[in-house]
Design an enzyme around this catalytic site. Structure first.
Site, PDB file in Angstrom:
ATOM      1  N   GLY A  18       0.834  -1.203   0.000  1.00  0.00           N
ATOM      2  CA  GLY A  18       0.000   0.000   0.000  1.00  0.00           C
ATOM      3  C   GLY A  18       0.862   1.243   0.000  1.00  0.00           C
ATOM      4  O   GLY A  18       0.614   2.204  -0.733  1.00  0.00           O
ATOM      5  N   ILE A 147      -5.214 -18.843  -2.301  1.00  0.00           N
ATOM      6  CA  ILE A 147      -6.372 -19.276  -3.097  1.00  0.00           C
ATOM      7  C   ILE A 147      -7.279 -18.075  -3.377  1.00  0.00           C
ATOM      8  O   ILE A 147      -7.753 -17.860  -4.479  1.00  0.00           O
ATOM      9  CB  ILE A 147      -7.164 -20.354  -2.335  1.00  0.00           C
ATOM     10  CG1 ILE A 147      -6.315 -21.615  -2.201  1.00  0.00           C
ATOM     11  CG2 ILE A 147      -8.482 -20.684  -3.041  1.00  0.00           C
ATOM     12  CD1 ILE A 147      -6.931 -22.676  -1.310  1.00  0.00           C
ATOM     13  N   LYS A 188      15.958 -16.526  -3.802  1.00  0.00           N
ATOM     14  CA  LYS A 188      15.125 -17.693  -4.146  1.00  0.00           C
ATOM     15  C   LYS A 188      13.624 -17.489  -3.873  1.00  0.00           C
ATOM     16  O   LYS A 188      12.795 -17.807  -4.731  1.00  0.00           O
ATOM     17  CB  LYS A 188      15.640 -18.925  -3.395  1.00  0.00           C
ATOM     18  CG  LYS A 188      15.116 -20.244  -3.936  1.00  0.00           C
ATOM     19  CD  LYS A 188      15.764 -20.666  -5.233  1.00  0.00           C
ATOM     20  CE  LYS A 188      17.093 -21.344  -4.978  1.00  0.00           C
ATOM     21  NZ  LYS A 188      17.869 -21.598  -6.163  1.00  0.00           N
ATOM     22  N   CYS A 377     -13.906  11.309  18.951  1.00  0.00           N
ATOM     23  CA  CYS A 377     -15.093  10.463  18.859  1.00  0.00           C
ATOM     24  C   CYS A 377     -15.466   9.887  20.230  1.00  0.00           C
ATOM     25  O   CYS A 377     -16.057  10.587  21.047  1.00  0.00           O
ATOM     26  CB  CYS A 377     -14.902   9.406  17.782  1.00  0.00           C
ATOM     27  SG  CYS A 377     -16.474   8.850  17.126  1.00  0.00           S
ATOM     28  N   HIS A 511     -13.585  12.311  13.096  1.00  0.00           N
ATOM     29  CA  HIS A 511     -12.207  11.781  13.067  1.00  0.00           C
ATOM     30  C   HIS A 511     -11.314  12.685  12.225  1.00  0.00           C
ATOM     31  O   HIS A 511     -11.118  12.419  11.030  1.00  0.00           O
ATOM     32  CB  HIS A 511     -12.204  10.361  12.494  1.00  0.00           C
ATOM     33  CG  HIS A 511     -12.800   9.357  13.411  1.00  0.00           C
ATOM     34  ND1 HIS A 511     -12.069   8.734  14.397  1.00  0.00           N
ATOM     35  CD2 HIS A 511     -14.057   8.890  13.526  1.00  0.00           C
ATOM     36  CE1 HIS A 511     -12.850   7.899  15.067  1.00  0.00           C
ATOM     37  NE2 HIS A 511     -14.069   7.987  14.556  1.00  0.00           N
ATOM     38  N   GLU A 513      -8.246  12.843  12.110  1.00  0.00           N
ATOM     39  CA  GLU A 513      -7.020  12.162  11.661  1.00  0.00           C
ATOM     40  C   GLU A 513      -7.158  11.594  10.250  1.00  0.00           C
ATOM     41  O   GLU A 513      -6.165  11.297   9.593  1.00  0.00           O
ATOM     42  CB  GLU A 513      -6.620  11.060  12.655  1.00  0.00           C
ATOM     43  CG  GLU A 513      -7.475   9.804  12.665  1.00  0.00           C
ATOM     44  CD  GLU A 513      -8.706   9.902  13.570  1.00  0.00           C
ATOM     45  OE1 GLU A 513      -9.174  11.022  13.831  1.00  0.00           O
ATOM     46  OE2 GLU A 513      -9.217   8.835  13.988  1.00  0.00           O
TER      47      GLU A 513
HETATM   48  N1  GLN Z   1     -18.427   3.817  20.179  1.00  0.00           N
HETATM   49  C1  GLN Z   1     -18.800   5.176  19.900  1.00  0.00           C
HETATM   50  C2  GLN Z   1     -19.961   5.262  18.932  1.00  0.00           C
HETATM   51  O1  GLN Z   1     -20.244   4.338  18.236  1.00  0.00           O
HETATM   52  C3  GLN Z   1     -17.614   5.954  19.349  1.00  0.00           C
HETATM   53  C4  GLN Z   1     -17.179   5.494  18.009  1.00  0.00           C
HETATM   54  C5  GLN Z   1     -15.797   5.950  17.650  1.00  0.00           C
HETATM   55  O2  GLN Z   1     -15.026   6.358  18.505  1.00  0.00           O
HETATM   56  N2  GLN Z   1     -15.454   5.881  16.365  1.00  0.00           N
HETATM   57  O3  GLN Z   1     -20.607   6.272  18.851  1.00  0.00           O
END
Ligand code: GLN
Length: 539
Positions: A18, A147, A188, A377, A511, A513
């Protein structure tokens, strides 16, 4: 029409295909070409969304809300090209689509078979939604000889026949192990792996050879001879100090030259200055900071791939080295001890009750000791629960994710807008693909810290969650200094919280990130690391 570069892997898994695909994409861009990268995964899950991070590492989410393989994160971080639903496929998805067509009678009475129906479905995935990019780089997951990967190999073999050498190129990534007792690199396993590829009708055009040291000239010649590849197309890919060296080093070793020669392209020399700047900052930092990541999957570093990279990007932007200490939130006894002296605490995304008490304790520690805190989150949901328990004295404050809660400060989202359509979910629904996923807009409160960091009041960030902070606690939370400063455009869903009586305490429901790149670091991470540097100076 686009040219297709197929990347296969041999000898062992985890060779960094990747990364190789992503780095090749970056070099081709630096020569002025447009690229699109995609991944074909041989497993039967429809997508990795239902797989544990222990199994498959991080689930990477695209803007259009697809749960994909973490390699798509590498593609975005190296090329800046946003990936989408049409850039990731699995055997499960291919079969599911063929079987749906079969039920609809689309095959007009034919016997539905792997050849041609499954293979045709794979080929049409590869050929569609290319945006006419100059190059489409397709990584085939798994290792040649498995496979499961056979239908994918058959599809790319057929595409070579359909499109010709001038439109297709096969790059095989292999391993040259160094045997210490013999003091030699061994060719090899690569010879055997190429034989395996030949047995399914694929002759690689380029060998990208991973090794722990430089490949001697005689080994390169031997590989060329036995694998039918020109020696100058046996490209060395020795281990690197940082992955961001890959575009520069692979270019120096001739990877892009070999690609351009294969396609008979008179390309301009690459401009890799962006990558030189990044490497210079990584190798020559002015200082260092230590960030504690308190989570459940700390033994498996791939589980937080994008998060690690985003912290590195923010380090590059601030010209400091970011040291990460991974703290297992399950280990309550050692928790506070292991947080002593860190310059920042971060609770990342997560699922389930196990380890949550440790995370809540780490958040309390950061809040009380004025240590920069970044919650992502789950890290935001738990920060709200922490404030409810310790500042609002609601001792049973919890989330319905852990079972029925007396005071559900965090509850299941039952409705949200999905592409302007109202999405509804029931607690009893299927698990796969039922989260609030992908890019959503968020409105920021003017003059909040988040607004100052983003420098705009409308942002778009990617989500992956089922639960949500309950807005009815907003007023009470604000009375104890925890402000909701980012909300969804309909104002129903809280997106960002912050404290004003703390050096840096910000948590987000999304998120960030997933959008950070080394050449375009995410502003929240940059600001967080800046606060950690100030903290370091105070110690
Ligand atoms: N478990 C929490 C939710 O589903 C937070 C999810 C997460 O951190 N991505 O809302």
């Amino acid at each position: 029409m686009s040219k297709f570069i197929f990347i296969t892997g041999g000898v062992v898994s985890s060779l960094g295909k990747g990364l190789a695909a992503a780095a090749l994409g970056a070099i081709l861009q630096s020569r002025g070409y447009t690229v699109r990268l995609r991944k074909l995964d041989p497993y039967l899950n429809i997508d990795p969304g239902t797989m544990s991070p222990f199994q498959h590492g991080e689930v990477y989410v695209t803007d259009d809300g697809t749960e994909t393989d973490l390699d798509l994160g590498h593609y975005e971080r190296f090329t800046g090209v946003a990936t989408r639903r049409t850039d990731s496929v699995t055997t499960g998805k291919i079969y599911s689509s063929v079987l749906t067509k079969e039920r609809q009678g689309d095959y007009l009475g034919a016997t539905v078979q792997v050849v041609p129906h499954i293979i045709d479905e794979i080929k049409s995935f590869i050929l569609s939604h290319t945006d006419n990019a100059d190059f489409v780089i397709c990584e085939i997951g798994g290792t040649v000889g498995d496979i499961e990967s056979l239908p994918f190999l058959e599809a790319i073999r057929q595409l070579r026949n359909d499109l010709g050498t001038e439109k297709t190129l096969f790059t095989h990534v292999t391993l040259l192990p160094y045997i210490a007792t013999a003091g030699e690199i061994k060719t090899k396993p690569t010879q055997h792996s190429v034989k395996e590829l030949l047995s399914v009708g694929i002759q690689p055009d380029i060998l990208l050879c991973r090794s722990s040291c430089t490949i001697p000239e005689d080994a390169r010649k031997k590989l060329g001879l036995f694998c039918n590849v020109k020696p100058e197309r046996v490209i060395e890919a020795a281990d690197l100090k940082t992955i961001y060296e890959a575009p520069i080093v692979y270019h120096q070793n001739g990877l892009d030259t070999a690609v351009c020669e294969h396609f008979k392209l008179q390309a301009s020399a690459p401009d890799l200055s962006r990558w030189h700047r990044i490497i210079d900052h990584i190798h020559n930092p002015d200082g260092q900071v230590t960030i504690a990541i308190v989570g459940k999957y700390v033994q498996l570093l791939d589980a937080y791939k994008s998060l690690r990279e985003s912290l590195i990007h923010a380090g590059i932007a601030n010209k400091v080295k970011v040291n990460l200490t991974w703290i297992d939130s399950d280990n309550l006894e050692l928790l506070e001890e292991s947080l002593i002296g860190v310059n920042g605490i971060l609770v990342p995304g997560g699922f389930g009750e196990r380890g949550s008490e440790g995370k809540i304790r780490a958040i309390q520690y950061a809040r009380e000791k004025n240590i920069p805190y970044f919650g992502i989150c789950f890290g935001m949901q738990l920060a709200v629960i922490e404030a409810c328990r310790h500042l609002l004295h609601i001792s049973d404050a919890s989330t319905t994710e852990f079972g029925e809660a007396c005071t559900p400060v965090v509850g299941l989202i039952t409705e949200w807008l999905d592409a302007d359509k109202l999405s509804k979910r029931e607690a009893s629904q299927n698990m796969g693909g039922t989260m609030r996923l992908g890019g959503y807009e968020c409105l920021l409160t003017p003059d909040s810290k988040a607004h100052q960091i983003y420098q705009t009041t409308i942002i778009q960030e990617r989500h992956r969650h089922r639960y949500e902070v309950n807005m009815t606690y907003r007023e009470a939370l604000e009375k104890v200094g925890l402000y909701i400063v980012g909300v969804s455009p309909d104002k129903a869903l809280p997106e960002i919280i912050e404290r004003r009586d703390h050096p840096w305490f910000i948590a987000v429901q999304f998120h960030p990130e997933l959008k950070s790149k080394p050449f375009e670091p995410h502003p929240l991470f940059v600001s967080y690391i800046k606060a950690a540097i100030q903290q370091e100076r105070l110690i």
